[in-house]
Design an enzyme around this catalytic site. Structure first.
Site, PDB file in Angstrom:
ATOM      1  N   CYS A  11       0.864  -1.176   0.000  1.00  0.00           N
ATOM      2  CA  CYS A  11       0.000   0.000   0.000  1.00  0.00           C
ATOM      3  C   CYS A  11       0.905   1.232   0.000  1.00  0.00           C
ATOM      4  O   CYS A  11       2.130   1.100   0.029  1.00  0.00           O
ATOM      5  CB  CYS A  11      -0.994  -0.002   1.159  1.00  0.00           C
ATOM      6  N   CYS A  85      -2.070   1.532  -4.329  1.00  0.00           N
ATOM      7  CA  CYS A  85      -0.809   2.174  -4.720  1.00  0.00           C
ATOM      8  C   CYS A  85      -0.740   2.423  -6.211  1.00  0.00           C
ATOM      9  O   CYS A  85       0.275   2.879  -6.731  1.00  0.00           O
ATOM     10  CB  CYS A  85       0.400   1.395  -4.222  1.00  0.00           C
ATOM     11  N   CYS A  89       3.612  -0.157  -8.651  1.00  0.00           N
ATOM     12  CA  CYS A  89       4.113  -1.507  -8.401  1.00  0.00           C
ATOM     13  C   CYS A  89       4.633  -2.099  -9.713  1.00  0.00           C
ATOM     14  O   CYS A  89       3.903  -2.173 -10.693  1.00  0.00           O
ATOM     15  CB  CYS A  89       2.992  -2.378  -7.842  1.00  0.00           C
TER      16      CYS A  89
END
Length: 134
Positions: A11, A85, A89
């Site tokens: 997160c 997020c 990523c």
């Protein structure tokens, strides 16, 4: 997937949602899973309300330290669970990715964080059931 599944929870601040998810998976999965968490912009400390909410269910996440999510951590994981997020990523072929849409506990009271915690628990239990043989 490796014989012991490796799960990474990500997160933004690695201070609430991902820490609670990692706490649940560590507690419920024991040594049958390897659990990590990280954030794209780690906070200085774990969210105190998240700590309190997890204590209510017998899981202590107070010793956790928000960590920066690295490309290496993603690459070394079998399953990557993101929680708000976005696109930060990194994506690697052969990994299983899930995006859990969860409210951010930052700045919320205990009642709201309890709901987030309980939602995370249900998701972690389902994840674990799919990872481990019956």
């Amino acid at each position: 997937m490796t014989s012991v599944p490796r799960v990474l929870f990500v997160c933004i601040h690695n201070a609430g949602r991902s820490q609670m998810a990692a706490g649940f998976l560590s507690s419920l999965g024991g040594s049958a899973v390897t659990v990590r968490s990280g954030g794209s912009e780690p906070a200085d400390q774990i969210n105190q309300v998240a700590i309190a909410a997890m204590r209510e269910v017998g899981i202590d996440i107070s010793e956790g330290i928000p960590q920066l999510m690295t490309a290496e951590a993603v690459q070394e994981s079998d399953v990557v669970i993101t929680m708000g997020c976005g696109d930060v990523c990194p994506i690697f072929p052969g990994k299983r990715y899930e995006d859990w849409q969860l409210a951010d506990p930052a700045g919320q009271g205990l009642e709201a964080v309890r709901e987030i915690r309980d939602d995370i628990r249900v998701r972690v239990e389902s994840l674990l059931a799919g990872l481990l043989p019956a």
